[in-house]
Design a protein around this motif. Structure first.
Motif, PDB file in Angstrom:
ATOM      1  N   ALA A  74     -16.019   4.834  -1.660  1.00  0.00           N
ATOM      2  CA  ALA A  74     -14.718   4.963  -2.387  1.00  0.00           C
ATOM      3  C   ALA A  74     -14.981   5.490  -3.819  1.00  0.00           C
ATOM      4  N   PRO A  75     -15.323   6.733  -4.132  1.00  0.00           N
ATOM      5  CA  PRO A  75     -15.813   7.118  -5.394  1.00  0.00           C
ATOM      6  C   PRO A  75     -14.593   6.901  -6.135  1.00  0.00           C
ATOM      7  N   ASN A  76     -13.398   7.075  -5.764  1.00  0.00           N
ATOM      8  CA  ASN A  76     -12.322   6.841  -6.805  1.00  0.00           C
ATOM      9  C   ASN A  76     -11.722   5.531  -6.801  1.00  0.00           C
ATOM     10  N   GLY A  77     -12.537   4.592  -6.201  1.00  0.00           N
ATOM     11  CA  GLY A  77     -12.190   3.189  -6.606  1.00  0.00           C
ATOM     12  C   GLY A  77     -11.142   2.590  -5.456  1.00  0.00           C
ATOM     13  N   ILE A  78     -10.983   1.444  -5.531  1.00  0.00           N
ATOM     14  CA  ILE A  78      -9.983   0.749  -4.452  1.00  0.00           C
ATOM     15  C   ILE A  78      -8.848   0.207  -5.092  1.00  0.00           C
ATOM     16  N   ASP A  79      -7.794   0.610  -4.157  1.00  0.00           N
ATOM     17  CA  ASP A  79      -6.416   0.144  -4.846  1.00  0.00           C
ATOM     18  C   ASP A  79      -6.013  -1.232  -4.414  1.00  0.00           C
ATOM     19  N   CYS A  80      -6.242  -1.376  -2.849  1.00  0.00           N
ATOM     20  CA  CYS A  80      -5.761  -2.811  -2.336  1.00  0.00           C
ATOM     21  C   CYS A  80      -7.115  -3.297  -1.666  1.00  0.00           C
ATOM     22  N   TYR A  81      -7.149  -4.656  -1.698  1.00  0.00           N
ATOM     23  CA  TYR A  81      -8.234  -5.362  -1.072  1.00  0.00           C
ATOM     24  C   TYR A  81      -7.380  -6.533  -0.419  1.00  0.00           C
ATOM     25  N   PHE A  82      -7.863  -6.678   1.004  1.00  0.00           N
ATOM     26  CA  PHE A  82      -7.485  -7.766   1.702  1.00  0.00           C
ATOM     27  C   PHE A  82      -8.670  -8.521   2.025  1.00  0.00           C
ATOM     28  N   ASP A  83      -8.496  -9.800   1.425  1.00  0.00           N
ATOM     29  CA  ASP A  83      -9.770 -10.589   1.370  1.00  0.00           C
ATOM     30  C   ASP A  83      -9.546 -11.851   2.592  1.00  0.00           C
ATOM     31  N   ASN A  84     -10.561 -11.539   3.494  1.00  0.00           N
ATOM     32  CA  ASN A  84     -10.663 -12.765   4.418  1.00  0.00           C
ATOM     33  C   ASN A  84     -11.969 -13.622   4.121  1.00  0.00           C
ATOM     34  N   VAL A  85     -12.668 -13.401   3.234  1.00  0.00           N
ATOM     35  CA  VAL A  85     -13.882 -14.203   3.217  1.00  0.00           C
ATOM     36  C   VAL A  85     -14.213 -14.699   1.766  1.00  0.00           C
ATOM     37  N   GLY A  86     -13.780 -14.227   0.742  1.00  0.00           N
ATOM     38  CA  GLY A  86     -14.276 -14.833  -0.401  1.00  0.00           C
ATOM     39  C   GLY A  86     -15.626 -14.649  -0.785  1.00  0.00           C
ATOM     40  N   GLY A  87     -16.362 -15.283  -1.821  1.00  0.00           N
ATOM     41  CA  GLY A  87     -17.597 -15.433  -2.038  1.00  0.00           C
ATOM     42  C   GLY A  87     -18.105 -13.984  -2.745  1.00  0.00           C
ATOM     43  N   LYS A  88     -19.248 -13.865  -2.666  1.00  0.00           N
ATOM     44  CA  LYS A  88     -20.107 -12.788  -3.422  1.00  0.00           C
ATOM     45  C   LYS A  88     -19.481 -11.478  -2.931  1.00  0.00           C
ATOM     46  N   LEU A  89     -19.506 -11.246  -1.524  1.00  0.00           N
ATOM     47  CA  LEU A  89     -18.848 -10.236  -1.095  1.00  0.00           C
ATOM     48  C   LEU A  89     -17.549  -9.719  -1.777  1.00  0.00           C
ATOM     49  N   SER A  90     -16.746 -10.595  -1.994  1.00  0.00           N
ATOM     50  CA  SER A  90     -15.222 -10.342  -2.529  1.00  0.00           C
ATOM     51  C   SER A  90     -15.327  -9.804  -4.115  1.00  0.00           C
ATOM     52  N   PRO A 130       0.887  -1.139   0.063  1.00  0.00           N
ATOM     53  CA  PRO A 130      -0.028  -0.146  -0.299  1.00  0.00           C
ATOM     54  C   PRO A 130       0.752   1.396  -0.089  1.00  0.00           C
ATOM     55  N   LYS A 131       0.377   2.311  -0.744  1.00  0.00           N
ATOM     56  CA  LYS A 131       1.006   3.535  -0.756  1.00  0.00           C
ATOM     57  C   LYS A 131      -0.028   4.566   0.089  1.00  0.00           C
ATOM     58  N   ALA A 132       0.843   5.657   0.665  1.00  0.00           N
ATOM     59  CA  ALA A 132      -0.074   6.544   1.347  1.00  0.00           C
ATOM     60  C   ALA A 132      -1.020   7.310   0.301  1.00  0.00           C
ATOM     61  N   GLY A 133      -2.192   7.483   0.932  1.00  0.00           N
ATOM     62  CA  GLY A 133      -3.277   8.070  -0.305  1.00  0.00           C
ATOM     63  C   GLY A 133      -4.307   7.085  -0.633  1.00  0.00           C
ATOM     64  N   GLU A 134      -3.791   5.740  -0.903  1.00  0.00           N
ATOM     65  CA  GLU A 134      -4.440   4.877  -1.604  1.00  0.00           C
ATOM     66  C   GLU A 134      -5.800   4.426  -0.619  1.00  0.00           C
ATOM     67  N   THR A 135      -6.777   3.629  -1.457  1.00  0.00           N
ATOM     68  CA  THR A 135      -7.840   3.158  -0.639  1.00  0.00           C
ATOM     69  C   THR A 135      -7.634   1.908  -0.604  1.00  0.00           C
ATOM     70  N   VAL A 136      -7.913   1.251   0.873  1.00  0.00           N
ATOM     71  CA  VAL A 136      -7.855  -0.113   1.265  1.00  0.00           C
ATOM     72  C   VAL A 136      -9.336  -0.567   1.492  1.00  0.00           C
ATOM     73  N   ALA A 137      -9.693  -1.888   0.930  1.00  0.00           N
ATOM     74  CA  ALA A 137     -10.801  -2.260   1.632  1.00  0.00           C
ATOM     75  C   ALA A 137     -10.380  -3.717   2.230  1.00  0.00           C
ATOM     76  N   VAL A 138     -11.102  -3.936   3.361  1.00  0.00           N
ATOM     77  CA  VAL A 138     -10.776  -5.332   4.108  1.00  0.00           C
ATOM     78  C   VAL A 138     -11.980  -5.865   4.575  1.00  0.00           C
ATOM     79  N   THR A 139     -12.194  -7.243   4.410  1.00  0.00           N
ATOM     80  CA  THR A 139     -13.278  -8.131   4.892  1.00  0.00           C
ATOM     81  C   THR A 139     -12.908  -8.964   6.071  1.00  0.00           C
TER      82      THR A 139
END
Ligand SMILES: NC(=O)c1ccc[n+]([C@@H]2O[C@H](COP(=O)([O-])OP(=O)(O)OC[C@H]3O[C@@H](n4cnc5c(N)ncnc54)[C@H](OP(=O)(O)O)[C@@H]3O)[C@@H](O)[C@H]2O)c1
Length: 336
Positions: free
Chosen positions: A213-229, A145-154
């Motif tokens: 996240a109107p500008n989109g997601i840069d990093c996704y940390f996926d703990n769950v899989g499935g439809k949500l991911s 990840p870089k500063a300023g980026e958007t991260v999603a985590v499940t």
């Protein structure tokens, strides 16, 4: 002779694990040989992986897992009596273990719990142990990840996810978390500093992400899989990075007939995404580096943690079942 109790897998799980899938057996421990220690569990870990891994073990297997234990007898100089040790000793209240033997997990051999500056030694099972290092290495090494980026985590309010989100904040990112209750969501934003958090059970994920996240997601940390991911991945930016840590949404399903999730290949190709799975044992040789950094962040007040504690060794199955049901906030542990 010392008497000891352990839990064995009495039946293979079908769907959600149940209390009677486990059996508590009593045995007498053998005398120590050279290189062995006798330990008494102080805190034991219950983890999601135990559910899918059980499929590969025959009925009668001692339930596997890590614990923090006190050394009460020793025939190994490096493991003195009185010290606390972390090891893959299984769901055992007392055990005789060969400390020189590398077990099959590939995780570090038993090690004396480092100086945690007065914090609870049970953290060696969570934020200052396996789940902390899973967050630290799995997120930083794969998502970069870089500063300023958007991260999603499940799985955001769990042991790994809550740490990932906070590391992302430390690195200057905007963080969006998904968890399974309104209380968890509140904890993430009001206590842990997540920018946004949503209850994935009651939220339109697509809509929520478009707003958060109107500008989109840069990093996704996926703990769950499935439809949500799949939904999250579709809203990623060009050259986004996905760290695939687990798929807890599918652990109670029949492995020969797993649920289907919406297709993600279009997003991966179109956005030129990088998706990589990992096992934390990849960084076994850097184990203490991760723990020391996480400890420093805790001491500096930058990293918070929570433990959901179940009391009593005999309640291991309950703690495990409830963790899979999402009753934990942060790391689920059993204290003896
Ligand atoms: N790759 C590795 O080396 C490694 C190492 C450690 C852990 N992991 C993985 O990391 C993930 C998190 O592990 P953890 O130890 O931190 O556990 P955790 O998140 O503390 O506990 C499990 C959580 O899973 C959530 N959950 C249960 N069923 C779900 C479903 N159907 N959909 C979405 N979420 C569900 C529940 O939270 P909610 O209330 O939010 O639903 C529950 O609290 C797991 O997938 C685990 O297998 C991987």
């Amino acid at each position: 002779m010392v008497k000891a109790r352990r839990f064995v897998l009495a039946k293979h799980f079908v769907g959600e694990p149940k209390e009677d899938d486990f059996e508590l057996v009593e045995e007498e421990l053998p005398d120590l040989k050279d290189g062995e220690i006798r330990v008494e569990a102080v805190a034991l870990s219950v983890d999601p992986y135990m559910r899918p891994y059980s499929v590969n073990h025959p009925v009668g297997t001692t339930m596997f897992g890590s614990q923090v234990a006190r050394i009460v007898e020793s025939r190994s100089e490096a493991y003195p009596v009185g010290k606390l040790v972390v090891g893959q000793f299984g769901w055992r209240e007392r055990a005789v273990v060969d400390v020189g033997k590398q077990d099959l997990t590939g995780l570090p051999k038993p090690y004396i719990v480092p100086d945690f500056k007065g914090l609870s030694k049970s953290l060696a099972l969570g934020v200052l142990g396996m789940t902390g290092n899973t967050a630290y290495f799995g997120f930083l090494e794969l998502c970069k990840p870089k500063a300023g980026e958007t991260v999603a985590v499940t799985g955001a309010a769990g042991a790994v996810g809550s740490t990932v989100g906070q590391i992302a904040k430390i690195k200057g990112c905007k963080v969006i978390g998904f968890a399974g209750s309104d209380d968890k969501v509140k904890w993430l934003t009001s206590e842990l500093g997540f920018d946004h958090a949503f209850n994935y059970k009651t939220t339109d994920i697509d809509e929520a992400l478009k707003k958060a996240a109107p500008n989109g997601i840069d990093c996704y940390f996926d703990n769950v899989g499935g439809k949500l991911s799949s939904t999250i991945i579709k809203q990623m930016n060009n050259f986004g990075r996905i760290s695939v840590c687990g798929s807890v949404a599918s652990y109670n399903e029949d492995p020969s007939n797993l649920p289907e999730a919406p297709i993600i290949q279009r997003a991966i190709v179109g956005k030129q995404l990088k998706m990589e799975g990992f096992l934390v044992k990849r960084w076994s040789n850097r184990w203490l580096e991760g723990i020391n950094q996480l400890l420093q962040w805790i001491v500096e007040g930058k990293l918070k943690y929570n433990e959901t504690v179940t009391r009593g060794f005999e309640n291991m199955p309950t703690a495990f079942i409830e963790m899979l049901q999402g009753k934990n906030v942060g790391k689920a542990v059993v204290k003896v």
